[in-house]
Design a protein around this motif. Sequence first.
Motif, mmCIF file in Angstrom:
data_model
loop_
_atom_site.group_PDB
_atom_site.id
_atom_site.type_symbol
_atom_site.label_atom_id
_atom_site.label_comp_id
_atom_site.label_asym_id
_atom_site.label_seq_id
_atom_site.Cartn_x
_atom_site.Cartn_y
_atom_site.Cartn_z
ATOM 1 N N GLY A 278 27.060 23.619 21.012
ATOM 2 C CA GLY A 278 27.106 24.905 21.688
ATOM 3 C C GLY A 278 27.322 26.017 20.690
ATOM 4 O O GLY A 278 27.990 25.823 19.665
ATOM 5 N N ASN A 279 26.734 27.172 20.975
ATOM 6 C CA ASN A 279 26.870 28.333 20.084
ATOM 7 C C ASN A 279 27.027 29.607 20.891
ATOM 8 O O ASN A 279 26.343 29.788 21.904
ATOM 9 C CB ASN A 279 25.645 28.509 19.191
ATOM 10 C CG ASN A 279 25.510 27.461 18.116
ATOM 11 O OD1 ASN A 279 24.443 26.925 17.913
ATOM 12 N ND2 ASN A 279 26.591 27.132 17.437
ATOM 13 N N LEU A 287 22.911 29.510 15.119
ATOM 14 C CA LEU A 287 21.742 29.240 15.961
ATOM 15 C C LEU A 287 20.524 28.935 15.096
ATOM 16 O O LEU A 287 19.719 28.044 15.420
ATOM 17 C CB LEU A 287 21.466 30.435 16.882
ATOM 18 C CG LEU A 287 22.410 30.592 18.080
ATOM 19 C CD1 LEU A 287 22.226 31.968 18.719
ATOM 20 C CD2 LEU A 287 22.159 29.496 19.115
ATOM 21 N N ALA A 288 20.391 29.654 13.989
ATOM 22 C CA ALA A 288 19.260 29.406 13.080
ATOM 23 C C ALA A 288 19.363 28.021 12.449
ATOM 24 O O ALA A 288 18.361 27.308 12.310
ATOM 25 C CB ALA A 288 19.207 30.487 12.005
ATOM 26 N N ILE A 289 20.580 27.633 12.066
ATOM 27 C CA ILE A 289 20.771 26.297 11.497
ATOM 28 C C ILE A 289 20.404 25.225 12.509
ATOM 29 O O ILE A 289 19.692 24.255 12.204
ATOM 30 C CB ILE A 289 22.230 26.122 11.012
ATOM 31 C CG1 ILE A 289 22.472 26.952 9.752
ATOM 32 C CG2 ILE A 289 22.546 24.648 10.750
ATOM 33 C CD1 ILE A 289 23.916 26.947 9.282
ATOM 34 N N ASN A 290 20.867 25.393 13.744
ATOM 35 C CA ASN A 290 20.578 24.378 14.758
ATOM 36 C C ASN A 290 19.092 24.336 15.112
ATOM 37 O O ASN A 290 18.545 23.261 15.394
ATOM 38 C CB ASN A 290 21.432 24.628 16.000
ATOM 39 C CG ASN A 290 22.874 24.208 15.794
ATOM 40 O OD1 ASN A 290 23.160 23.227 15.123
ATOM 41 N ND2 ASN A 290 23.799 24.969 16.360
ATOM 42 N N LYS A 291 18.423 25.482 15.082
ATOM 43 C CA LYS A 291 16.974 25.484 15.291
ATOM 44 C C LYS A 291 16.278 24.720 14.171
ATOM 45 O O LYS A 291 15.301 23.989 14.397
ATOM 46 C CB LYS A 291 16.461 26.924 15.364
ATOM 47 C CG LYS A 291 14.972 27.031 15.669
ATOM 48 C CD LYS A 291 14.539 28.482 15.783
ATOM 49 C CE LYS A 291 13.048 28.579 16.095
ATOM 50 N NZ LYS A 291 12.607 30.002 16.194
ATOM 51 N N TYR A 295 17.271 21.497 17.399
ATOM 52 C CA TYR A 295 17.940 21.717 18.687
ATOM 53 C C TYR A 295 17.162 22.732 19.521
ATOM 54 O O TYR A 295 16.557 23.673 18.981
ATOM 55 C CB TYR A 295 19.342 22.263 18.484
ATOM 56 C CG TYR A 295 20.387 21.257 18.072
ATOM 57 C CD1 TYR A 295 21.172 20.608 19.014
ATOM 58 C CD2 TYR A 295 20.614 20.981 16.715
ATOM 59 C CE1 TYR A 295 22.159 19.711 18.626
ATOM 60 C CE2 TYR A 295 21.601 20.080 16.324
ATOM 61 C CZ TYR A 295 22.368 19.448 17.286
ATOM 62 O OH TYR A 295 23.337 18.561 16.894
ATOM 63 N N GLU A 296 17.221 22.565 20.827
ATOM 64 C CA GLU A 296 16.643 23.523 21.764
ATOM 65 C C GLU A 296 17.702 23.937 22.780
ATOM 66 O O GLU A 296 18.517 23.106 23.207
ATOM 67 C CB GLU A 296 15.441 22.908 22.490
ATOM 68 C CG GLU A 296 14.277 22.574 21.561
ATOM 69 C CD GLU A 296 13.107 21.953 22.306
ATOM 70 O OE1 GLU A 296 13.292 21.566 23.488
ATOM 71 O OE2 GLU A 296 12.020 21.853 21.720
#
Length: 309
Positions: A278-279, A287-291, A295-296
């Motif tokens: 979660g962010n 969010l950029a790292i998880n993208k 991740y979606e």
Amino acid sequence: MTVIVRELRRGSQTDAEGFARIRHLALPFMLYTPESIAYGVEHAHPDSHYQPLLAEEDGEFIGTAQVGVIYDSPEPGQAYVNVYVHPKRTGRGAGSLLVRAAEERLAALGATRLHAWVLDEPGNRAFAERHGYRASRSAHFLRLDLANGTLPPLQSPPPGVELRTAADFADDPRPLFRLDAETLLDEPSDVDREFTDYDAWMTETWHNPLFSPELTSIAVVDGHPAAFSAARTDGGTRYGTVMTGTARAFRGRGLAKLAKNDSLHRARAAGFTEAFTGNDSGNGPMLAINKWFGYEICATEVKYVRELG
């Protein structure tokens, strides 16, 4: 049909199972188990006054509420009430009864500001606003398909950096406590919190039944933990990271990404098929790292706040 609200009974396996089941149905992107619910009740910090509530209709559990005081905030009077009802049992008044019971309890404890997370859906938001709550910040739930997705390849640590797991610190987790406490100070939030109680951190974080020391990866620089990605699992196929961060002195070197990539690869190798995190919606860098990892966004929550008195 009569709906009643009562406290979750300490030591009741039935209550813990019912609470976890409803939370899983309402929030499938978060990890809950009966064991983690029971542990949270049994080991809650006294100053948190934590008390889960259950809504029951003719013997069937149909709603839940997490209710407590944010005791580690330097600003007094902060509290929370998070209400979730069985998705197929809405419209029976359970949510309103849970909110009323929670607010009465927290007001008696001296709470002056209540925080509530609400799924970003019209009906849920309207419910919160009808009860006097106003919208604040938002946060995203993210999901990664570990079984079928493609992770970035494992990276070798740069010179002077070593990748270890939290299990390597089992004899003395205090360095991880200090790292967690420092990164928490910079986490986007409308409630300031401070980790100052090592024993409470050990109880709430290290000994939490969901916590996985083996899958929690640490980037170590010159013997000191510099970045980490804390992992939890549900004992089945679901894995989640609940905090990823870097100490201020080591930021800008990609160490959090390095640690999280290591943890994700460990989780996939261990047989986990889904990864969740979660962010805060304003946390662009994370969010950029998880993208980058694949991740979606699968859902969004909105923080609602109500002033008491």
